[in-house]
Design an enzyme around this catalytic site. Structure first.
Site, PDB file in Angstrom:
ATOM      1  N   ARG A   1      -8.388  -0.458   5.168  1.00  0.00           N
ATOM      2  CA  ARG A   1      -7.531   0.538   4.503  1.00  0.00           C
ATOM      3  C   ARG A   1      -6.225  -0.093   4.034  1.00  0.00           C
ATOM      4  O   ARG A   1      -5.628   0.349   3.069  1.00  0.00           O
ATOM      5  CB  ARG A   1      -7.225   1.687   5.462  1.00  0.00           C
ATOM      6  CG  ARG A   1      -8.416   2.574   5.792  1.00  0.00           C
ATOM      7  CD  ARG A   1      -7.954   3.780   6.561  1.00  0.00           C
ATOM      8  NE  ARG A   1      -6.752   4.287   5.932  1.00  0.00           N
ATOM      9  CZ  ARG A   1      -5.711   4.770   6.622  1.00  0.00           C
ATOM     10  NH1 ARG A   1      -5.738   4.822   7.937  1.00  0.00           N
ATOM     11  NH2 ARG A   1      -4.646   5.217   6.002  1.00  0.00           N
TER      12      ARG A   1
ATOM     13  N   ARG B   1       1.345  13.954  13.064  1.00  0.00           N
ATOM     14  CA  ARG B   1       1.664  13.836  11.639  1.00  0.00           C
ATOM     15  C   ARG B   1       2.054  15.191  11.005  1.00  0.00           C
ATOM     16  O   ARG B   1       1.391  15.682  10.093  1.00  0.00           O
ATOM     17  CB  ARG B   1       0.513  13.186  10.863  1.00  0.00           C
ATOM     18  CG  ARG B   1      -0.071  11.932  11.488  1.00  0.00           C
ATOM     19  CD  ARG B   1       0.919  10.791  11.636  1.00  0.00           C
ATOM     20  NE  ARG B   1       1.338  10.201  10.393  1.00  0.00           N
ATOM     21  CZ  ARG B   1       0.691   9.208   9.789  1.00  0.00           C
ATOM     22  NH1 ARG B   1      -0.397   8.741  10.308  1.00  0.00           N
ATOM     23  NH2 ARG B   1       1.133   8.702   8.652  1.00  0.00           N
ATOM     24  N   PRO B   2       3.068  15.851  11.506  1.00  0.00           N
ATOM     25  CA  PRO B   2       3.488  17.151  10.955  1.00  0.00           C
ATOM     26  C   PRO B   2       4.048  17.005   9.543  1.00  0.00           C
ATOM     27  O   PRO B   2       4.383  15.894   9.111  1.00  0.00           O
ATOM     28  CB  PRO B   2       4.590  17.606  11.918  1.00  0.00           C
ATOM     29  CG  PRO B   2       5.133  16.347  12.470  1.00  0.00           C
ATOM     30  CD  PRO B   2       3.959  15.410  12.587  1.00  0.00           C
ATOM     31  N   ILE B   3       4.153  18.106   8.807  1.00  0.00           N
ATOM     32  CA  ILE B   3       4.765  18.065   7.462  1.00  0.00           C
ATOM     33  C   ILE B   3       5.830  19.154   7.324  1.00  0.00           C
ATOM     34  O   ILE B   3       6.146  19.604   6.219  1.00  0.00           O
ATOM     35  CB  ILE B   3       3.693  18.210   6.345  1.00  0.00           C
ATOM     36  CG1 ILE B   3       2.940  19.533   6.488  1.00  0.00           C
ATOM     37  CG2 ILE B   3       2.746  17.031   6.323  1.00  0.00           C
ATOM     38  CD1 ILE B   3       2.099  19.871   5.249  1.00  0.00           C
ATOM     39  N   ASP B   4       6.411  19.550   8.451  1.00  0.00           N
ATOM     40  CA  ASP B   4       7.429  20.615   8.408  1.00  0.00           C
ATOM     41  C   ASP B   4       8.601  20.262   7.487  1.00  0.00           C
ATOM     42  O   ASP B   4       9.126  21.114   6.763  1.00  0.00           O
ATOM     43  CB  ASP B   4       7.931  20.938   9.816  1.00  0.00           C
ATOM     44  CG  ASP B   4       8.448  19.695  10.539  1.00  0.00           C
ATOM     45  OD1 ASP B   4       7.668  18.747  10.711  1.00  0.00           O
ATOM     46  OD2 ASP B   4       9.635  19.672  10.898  1.00  0.00           O
ATOM     47  N   LEU B   5       8.992  18.994   7.475  1.00  0.00           N
ATOM     48  CA  LEU B   5      10.140  18.604   6.624  1.00  0.00           C
ATOM     49  C   LEU B   5       9.767  18.684   5.139  1.00  0.00           C
ATOM     50  O   LEU B   5      10.591  19.058   4.301  1.00  0.00           O
ATOM     51  CB  LEU B   5      10.613  17.196   6.986  1.00  0.00           C
ATOM     52  CG  LEU B   5      11.151  17.034   8.411  1.00  0.00           C
ATOM     53  CD1 LEU B   5      11.437  15.563   8.711  1.00  0.00           C
ATOM     54  CD2 LEU B   5      12.406  17.864   8.616  1.00  0.00           C
TER      55      LEU B   5
ATOM     56  N   ARG C   1      -4.364  10.788   5.014  1.00  0.00           N
ATOM     57  CA  ARG C   1      -3.148  11.580   5.201  1.00  0.00           C
ATOM     58  C   ARG C   1      -2.185  11.440   4.032  1.00  0.00           C
ATOM     59  O   ARG C   1      -1.509  12.357   3.652  1.00  0.00           O
ATOM     60  CB  ARG C   1      -2.410  11.104   6.470  1.00  0.00           C
ATOM     61  CG  ARG C   1      -2.759  11.797   7.708  1.00  0.00           C
ATOM     62  CD  ARG C   1      -1.610  11.667   8.658  1.00  0.00           C
ATOM     63  NE  ARG C   1      -0.554  12.623   8.391  1.00  0.00           N
ATOM     64  CZ  ARG C   1       0.458  12.472   7.550  1.00  0.00           C
ATOM     65  NH1 ARG C   1       0.548  11.381   6.839  1.00  0.00           N
ATOM     66  NH2 ARG C   1       1.367  13.399   7.397  1.00  0.00           N
TER      67      ARG C   1
ATOM     68  N   LYS D   1       0.850  -1.209   0.000  1.00  0.00           N
ATOM     69  CA  LYS D   1       0.000   0.000   0.000  1.00  0.00           C
ATOM     70  C   LYS D   1       0.882   1.254   0.000  1.00  0.00           C
ATOM     71  O   LYS D   1       0.628   2.195  -0.731  1.00  0.00           O
ATOM     72  CB  LYS D   1      -0.878  -0.009   1.244  1.00  0.00           C
ATOM     73  CG  LYS D   1      -1.535   1.330   1.582  1.00  0.00           C
ATOM     74  CD  LYS D   1      -2.377   1.286   2.831  1.00  0.00           C
ATOM     75  CE  LYS D   1      -1.616   1.439   4.100  1.00  0.00           C
ATOM     76  NZ  LYS D   1      -1.235   2.832   4.454  1.00  0.00           N
TER      77      LYS D   1
HETATM   78  C1  EPZ Z   1       4.681   6.630   6.245  1.00  0.00           C
HETATM   79  O1  EPZ Z   1       3.974   7.666   6.876  1.00  0.00           O
HETATM   80  C2  EPZ Z   1       3.714   5.458   6.170  1.00  0.00           C
HETATM   81  N1  EPZ Z   1       2.534   5.834   5.394  1.00  0.00           N
HETATM   82  C3  EPZ Z   1       3.279   5.045   7.579  1.00  0.00           C
HETATM   83  O2  EPZ Z   1       2.452   3.892   7.455  1.00  0.00           O
HETATM   84  C4  EPZ Z   1       4.524   4.675   8.373  1.00  0.00           C
HETATM   85  O3  EPZ Z   1       4.148   4.350   9.694  1.00  0.00           O
HETATM   86  C5  EPZ Z   1       5.507   5.847   8.384  1.00  0.00           C
HETATM   87  O4  EPZ Z   1       5.822   6.230   7.020  1.00  0.00           O
HETATM   88  C6  EPZ Z   1       6.812   5.503   9.091  1.00  0.00           C
HETATM   89  O5  EPZ Z   1       7.422   4.405   8.466  1.00  0.00           O
HETATM   90  C7  EPZ Z   1       2.658   5.877   4.039  1.00  0.00           C
HETATM   91  O6  EPZ Z   1       3.711   5.625   3.478  1.00  0.00           O
HETATM   92  C8  EPZ Z   1       1.420   6.236   3.279  1.00  0.00           C
HETATM   93  P1  EPZ Z   1       6.980   9.853   8.230  1.00  0.00           P
HETATM   94  P2  EPZ Z   1       4.615   9.163   6.882  1.00  0.00           P
HETATM   95  O7  EPZ Z   1       6.830  11.152   7.536  1.00  0.00           O
HETATM   96  O8  EPZ Z   1       5.402   9.384   5.655  1.00  0.00           O
HETATM   97  C9  EPZ Z   1       7.835  12.754  11.859  1.00  0.00           C
HETATM   98  C10 EPZ Z   1       0.599   2.529   7.861  1.00  0.00           C
HETATM   99  O9  EPZ Z   1       0.203   2.005   8.908  1.00  0.00           O
HETATM  100  N2  EPZ Z   1       7.766  13.808  10.835  1.00  0.00           N
HETATM  101  O10 EPZ Z   1       8.073   8.932   7.829  1.00  0.00           O
HETATM  102  O11 EPZ Z   1       3.528  10.108   7.218  1.00  0.00           O
HETATM  103  C11 EPZ Z   1       6.496  12.086  12.088  1.00  0.00           C
HETATM  104  O12 EPZ Z   1       5.713  12.800  13.054  1.00  0.00           O
HETATM  105  C12 EPZ Z   1       1.085   3.964   7.884  1.00  0.00           C
HETATM  106  O13 EPZ Z   1       0.687   1.959   6.747  1.00  0.00           O
HETATM  107  C13 EPZ Z   1       8.099  15.112  11.185  1.00  0.00           C
HETATM  108  O14 EPZ Z   1       8.439  15.392  12.320  1.00  0.00           O
HETATM  109  O15 EPZ Z   1       5.610   9.055   8.119  1.00  0.00           O
HETATM  110  C14 EPZ Z   1       6.894  10.732  12.598  1.00  0.00           C
HETATM  111  O16 EPZ Z   1       7.173  10.815  13.975  1.00  0.00           O
HETATM  112  C15 EPZ Z   1       0.909   4.611   9.257  1.00  0.00           C
HETATM  113  N3  EPZ Z   1       8.029  16.083  10.221  1.00  0.00           N
HETATM  114  C16 EPZ Z   1       8.198  10.429  11.841  1.00  0.00           C
HETATM  115  O17 EPZ Z   1       8.691  11.711  11.396  1.00  0.00           O
HETATM  116  C17 EPZ Z   1       7.647  15.801   8.939  1.00  0.00           C
HETATM  117  O18 EPZ Z   1       7.621  16.725   8.096  1.00  0.00           O
HETATM  118  C18 EPZ Z   1       8.016   9.532  10.629  1.00  0.00           C
HETATM  119  O19 EPZ Z   1       7.043  10.136   9.813  1.00  0.00           O
HETATM  120  C19 EPZ Z   1       7.308  14.479   8.611  1.00  0.00           C
HETATM  121  C20 EPZ Z   1       7.371  13.498   9.574  1.00  0.00           C
END
Ligand code: EPZ
Length: 434
Positions: free
Chosen positions: A402, A121-125, A92, A22
């Protein structure tokens, strides 16, 4: 809303197949916006999230046709630049439209995704990365507005307080492949799903070097063309199915799996004494029946190649029935323990210490009515129900739909007893107050 009725205590046996990932298919669908050509995507899991992403792509102007049970054809000749709140808030992962729309149109408006039960779930990065690539980024009225007229290659560092970002990496890669000049991304996520996206982009004509490492060099090209691509196998679904075998002490073979994508889970299984065998050339892994008592383990979730956070809940369920003290710490989503209160209802002994769960494994869980809260917590409750004595009712299993295609059918094929029933089949004392 459907519910699951699980009769626990059955041992399993047989072979099941994992579907396509997925978390690869979603950014891959978004990447089709980068070209006006036709993209044919095979091995796409039949999930509500996939159908929802297809709906968003159609809204943005693409032709999106499901041409087979797991095959889609997408052609984005014209693309609109705005993805509205009432669509984005429902999933998301739609945030991974940011990169391709900016790359193709040099502008976009995407609703801020909001949080979910596993964390803020921030998107600052994501936004910092786009700014580094010459974009003007404004957050206004709940929308991210990006003026990408100045998009150009540059150096960017994607490390955050919880490691790299998976969809953030996907977004930066998809913005960079059409950005003039060269982009160098440090601390990029190297999850197999990000690697799969890069491999499809290269088929589309992108120039990406260092795929699979934490450092990518991307040479921007003027345009990309259509391609055909098969989605990488879902290591999280495969891991969930293997843990179904382990928690019922059964012999289960999972096919369409790449053992090299699952080293952290396999290492944890080995530490716990789960007997298993990998056959990489046949893309399969088998766990075996055992009478031995498993051993407790210590798990810390980390970005790939560390232990995946998406298998944390399922591993905790296994440790809940493994006598001894296990320690499970979340370094990715510190609050991702919604499954714990529900497992306690089934007789598990778990105490929380900050972002760590201390699991005092018991010999047997008891079936109970429980509530699904998010995708992977739901999977953990299913595993617990398989191992529990008696009947487990799981409500709100739309969370499960999902990310798992027909999980109940696969488990029943192995000898489990998992019935999908309408909500009104619940015993009257369990029906939620309306
Ligand atoms: C992806 O989410 C996956 N979803 C998630 O799977 C997965 O748990 C996650 O990566 C971690 O492996 C998809 O790929 C659709 P991240 P993503 O950005 O990209 C922090 C599932 O169950 N962060 O890697 O949203 C964030 O808060 C789902 O299939 C920032 O601080 O995760 C988290 O603590 C759930 N700033 C960590 O980084 C940012 O700008 C990892 O987040 C982005 C993220």
């Amino acid at each position: 809303m459907d519910v699951f009725k699980i009769e626990g205590g059955h041992s399993l046996s047989g072979t099941v197949e994992a579907g396509g990932a997925k978390n690869a298919a979603l950014p891959i669908f978004a990447a089709t916006l980068l070209t006006g050509g036709v993209c044919r995507i095979n091995g796409v899991p039949d999930l509500s999230d996939i159908r929802f992403m297809a709906k968003i792509l159609r809204y943005l102007g693409a032709r999106v046709d499901q041409v087979g049970p797991h095959t889609w054809e997408i052609e984005a000749q014209e693309v609109h630049h705005c993805a509205p709140y009432d669509l984005v808030r429902q999933m998301r992962a739609s945030i991974c439209l940011l990169g391709p729309v900016v790359g193709r149109l040099r502008r976009t408006e995407v609703s801020l995704p909001g949080g979910c039960v596993i964390g803020p779930r921030p998107i600052d990065l994501h936004l910092k990365g786009l700014s580094r690539l010459g974009c003007k980024v404004d957050v206004r009225n709940g929308y991210v507005e990006v003026d990408g007229s100045g998009l150009c290659g540059d150096y960017l560092y994607l490390g955050g307080r919880h490691g790299s970002t998976v969809t953030g990496s996907a977004n930066m890669i998809m913005a960079a492949v059409l950005a003039p000049g060269t982009t160098r991304i440090e601390s990029v996520a190297c999850e197999p799903e990000v690697v799969d996206l890069c491999q499809m982009l290269v088929k589309m004509g992108a120039k990406i070097h260092g795929i699979g490492s934490h450092y990518l060099k991307i040479e921007g090209v003027k345009e990309l063309h259509g391609c055909e691509h098969t989605v990488v196998p879902d290591r999280i679904e495969a891991g969930t199915l293997l843990l179904a075998g382990a928690i019922t002490k059964s012999s289960v073979t999972v096919q369409n799996v790449i053992p090299g994508h699952m080293r952290a889970l396999l290492d944890a299984m080995e530490s716990s004494g789960v007997p298993f065998e990998c056959k990489p050339d046949q893309r399969q892994i088998s766990v075996f029946e055992t009478r031995a008592t498993l051993k407790p383990v210590e798990i810390i979730t980390l970005p790939h190649p560390g232990f995946p956070t998406d298998l944390q809940a399922q591993m905790l369920a296994l440790m809940a029935v493994t006598p001894g003290l296990s320690f499970i710490t979340e370094r990715v989503y510190p609050n991702r323990f919604m499954h714990v209160p529900e497992l306690l209802r089934m007789g598990a002994h778990v105490s929380m210490e900050g972002a760590s769960a201390v699991v005092n494994g018991v010999n047997r869980l008891n079936g109970a009515p429980v509530m699904a809260s998010d995708l992977r917590a739901s999977a953990a409750l299913v595993l617990a129900g398989l191992a529990a004595e008696g009947t487990t009712w799981i409500q709100r299993i739309y969370h499960l739909d999902r990310g798992y295609e027909e999980l109940e059918s696969k488990l029943n094929l192995l000898g489990a007893s998992v019935e999908r029933l309408p909500q009104d089949a619940l015993p009257s004392d369990l029906i939620e107050d309306s």
